[in-house]
Design a protein around this motif. Structure first.
Motif, PDB file in Angstrom:
ATOM      1  N   ALA A   1       0.852  -1.195   0.000  1.00 52.50           N
ATOM      2  CA  ALA A   1       0.000   0.000   0.000  1.00 52.50           C
ATOM      3  C   ALA A   1       0.881   1.237   0.000  1.00 52.50           C
ATOM      4  O   ALA A   1       1.941   1.265   0.643  1.00 52.50           O
ATOM      5  N   LEU A   2       0.437   2.258  -0.721  1.00 54.36           N
ATOM      6  CA  LEU A   2       1.133   3.535  -0.789  1.00 54.36           C
ATOM      7  C   LEU A   2       0.213   4.596  -0.198  1.00 54.36           C
ATOM      8  O   LEU A   2      -0.852   4.883  -0.749  1.00 54.36           O
ATOM      9  N   ALA A   3       0.603   5.164   0.946  1.00 55.75           N
ATOM     10  CA  ALA A   3      -0.180   6.204   1.606  1.00 55.75           C
ATOM     11  C   ALA A   3       0.366   7.560   1.193  1.00 55.75           C
ATOM     12  O   ALA A   3       1.520   7.892   1.479  1.00 55.75           O
ATOM     13  N   GLU A   4      -0.464   8.342   0.508  1.00 55.70           N
ATOM     14  CA  GLU A   4      -0.052   9.636  -0.023  1.00 55.70           C
ATOM     15  C   GLU A   4      -0.802  10.737   0.709  1.00 55.70           C
ATOM     16  O   GLU A   4      -2.015  10.662   0.897  1.00 55.70           O
ATOM     17  N   ALA A   5      -0.082  11.783   1.105  1.00 55.66           N
ATOM     18  CA  ALA A   5      -0.688  12.841   1.911  1.00 55.66           C
ATOM     19  C   ALA A   5      -1.704  13.663   1.131  1.00 55.66           C
ATOM     20  O   ALA A   5      -2.583  14.283   1.728  1.00 55.66           O
ATOM     21  N   VAL A   6      -1.583  13.688  -0.195  1.00 53.31           N
ATOM     22  CA  VAL A   6      -2.497  14.465  -1.034  1.00 53.31           C
ATOM     23  C   VAL A   6      -3.052  13.550  -2.115  1.00 53.31           C
ATOM     24  O   VAL A   6      -2.493  12.488  -2.396  1.00 53.31           O
ATOM     25  N   PRO A   7      -4.157  13.922  -2.747  1.00 48.19           N
ATOM     26  CA  PRO A   7      -4.661  13.111  -3.859  1.00 48.19           C
ATOM     27  C   PRO A   7      -3.604  12.963  -4.939  1.00 48.19           C
ATOM     28  O   PRO A   7      -2.768  13.853  -5.128  1.00 48.19           O
ATOM     29  N   PRO A   8      -3.609  11.842  -5.664  1.00 47.96           N
ATOM     30  CA  PRO A   8      -2.557  11.571  -6.647  1.00 47.96           C
ATOM     31  C   PRO A   8      -2.679  12.421  -7.904  1.00 47.96           C
ATOM     32  O   PRO A   8      -3.028  11.948  -8.976  1.00 47.96           O
ATOM     33  N   ARG A   9      -2.385  13.719  -7.754  1.00 45.08           N
ATOM     34  CA  ARG A   9      -2.358  14.623  -8.903  1.00 45.08           C
ATOM     35  C   ARG A   9      -1.062  15.409  -8.831  1.00 45.08           C
ATOM     36  O   ARG A   9      -0.648  15.872  -7.759  1.00 45.08           O
TER      37      ARG A   9
END
Length: 403
Positions: free
Chosen positions: A31-39
């Motif tokens: 799993a990849l937890a990203e602090a912002v939406p993937p844009r």
């Protein structure tokens, strides 16, 4: 979403995304937890910088399918290094050293686009965004992680947690890992400009009393500029209009590339070194800027972080093929062992070079001039210097060695 993971990557920037891609198809639940939406426009690491990618990084990203035909890579085929006030210069030519390229230049935003496209093709990857890690609790067989999305929280359990969450890493703090910091008392302005003369694959590194200036080749006579100034001078330089800023750049860099024009947006970034006192804890590992943040001199930051990720991915893929625990202490010890020489040499080189080139004392000027002279006259020394800058040092990942 499956809450039982093999690997949780905290941080979806350039290094975290590269690690997730390198683990695609390994048979692991990642799993990849990203602090912002993937844009791209929301990722702070996908900014206006122009990245000088070492050849090992170019090789690896090609092998991972990140670079598609049409990716705007500008090859670096020649490098010119000099110091204002010193005699001599070092000129590296890839063709003369039996190489094709030293690396390539790519806008960080373009690399971000390429990584996001490749992430979209990772069918087994779980992407959690936006989500910030707010708590970690290490058990004997896993790490319990709490992720926050606005007012909502979710809990996941992973056999290995990877901190790829930048210089101010939450994962590093949560693991109780200390950090050694040094403020260089400098700020870097990062922008683009147009050169009168086409650089044609030529990159410059120009040292001055006030800090280094780098000029990187881009297409159509555009160039990436990294201009370092004393921190106390940053506000004044930021307030300059375009003409005054270009005059200031010429004062620092000279006229080797002809007259500069059309500077892009610019703002200062404070420069500091931050080295984690260790890069692993029980069932956890740090990569990229979470493990070490270095001076941009020599453009080694992302390249070093990518090598962290590639080595870790190689070890995890091997463990998965044998059915081994991805959070096993022996695996993490092996990662530390494999990364030690590269990490220590690269961070020391960057730091030592800043100090050596930053002083105008006569003995240092003589020493630097002699060093330039010796390096310029020796093809063997040039080749060794170039190979290290290209990322071929230490116990490298096989991905970076593939042409």
């Amino acid at each position: 979403m499956n809450s039982d993971l093999d690997v949780l990557i905290v941080g979806g920037g350039l290094v975290g995304a590269s690690l997730a891609i390198a683990l695609d198809g390994a048979g692991l639940v990642v799993a990849l937890a990203e602090a912002v939406p993937p844009r791209v426009e929301l990722q702070p690491s996908y900014d206006e910088r122009n990245l000088a990618l070492a050849q090992a990084s170019v090789n690896a990203l090609r092998a991972l399918g990140v670079f598609e035909p049409g990716t705007p890579l500008t090859p670096i085929r020649r490098i010119h290094v000099s110091r204002r006030g010193d005699f001599g210069a070092v000129r590296l030519d890839a063709a003369e050293l039996g190489m094709r390229d030293f690396g390539a230049v790519l806008p960080a935003r373009e690399l971000g686009n390429a990584l996001l496209r490749r992430l979209d093709g990772c069918r087994a990857l779980l992407r959690i965004a936006p989500a910030q890690a707010i708590a970690l609790a290490t058990r004997h067989d896993a790490v319990d992680a709490t992720l926050r999305d606005g007012d909502a929280t979710r809990h996941v359990r992973a056999r290995l947690v990877v901190g790829a969450d930048g210089s101010e890493s939450f994962v590093r703090r949560a693991l109780g890992i200390g950090v050694q910091r040094h403020d260089y008392a400098q700020a870097a302005f990062v922008t683009t400009l147009t050169t009168e003369k086409a650089l044609d694959g030529l990159a410059y590194e120009r040292f001055t009393d006030s800090g280094p200036v780098a000029l990187l080749p881009l297409g159509e006579r555009r160039a990436g500029l990294v201009l370092s100034v004393p921190a106390g001078d940053a506000a004044r330089v930021a307030a300059l209009d375009d003409d005054a800023f270009l005059a200031f750049v010429h004062e620092r860099f000279g006229w080797r590339a002809g007259r500069f024009s059309r500077p892009g947006r610019r703002k200062p970034y404070p420069l500091a070194r931050a080295l984690a006192e260790r890069t692993t804890a029980a069932r956890s590992v740090l990569v990229g800027n979470a493990a070490q943040t270095v001076h941009p001199l020599g453009a080694q930051g992302f390249n070093l972080g990518l090598r962290d990720a590639l080595t870790l991915a190689e070890l995890l893929r091997d463990a998965a093929s044998r059915g081994s625990d991805p959070g096993d202490a022996a695996l993490l010890d092996r990662h530390v062992e494999r990364r030690a020489a590269d990490r220590e040499a690269t961070t020391a080189f960057s730091d030592d070079l800043v100090r050596l080139m930053g002083h105008d004392l006569l003995p240092l000027r003589v020493l630097r001039s002699l060093g330039f002279h010796a390096l310029e006259r020796s093809s063997a020394l040039k080749r060794r210097f170039a190979l290290r800058g290209m990322g071929f040092r230490g116990d490298a990942s096989m991905l970076g060695l593939r042409p």
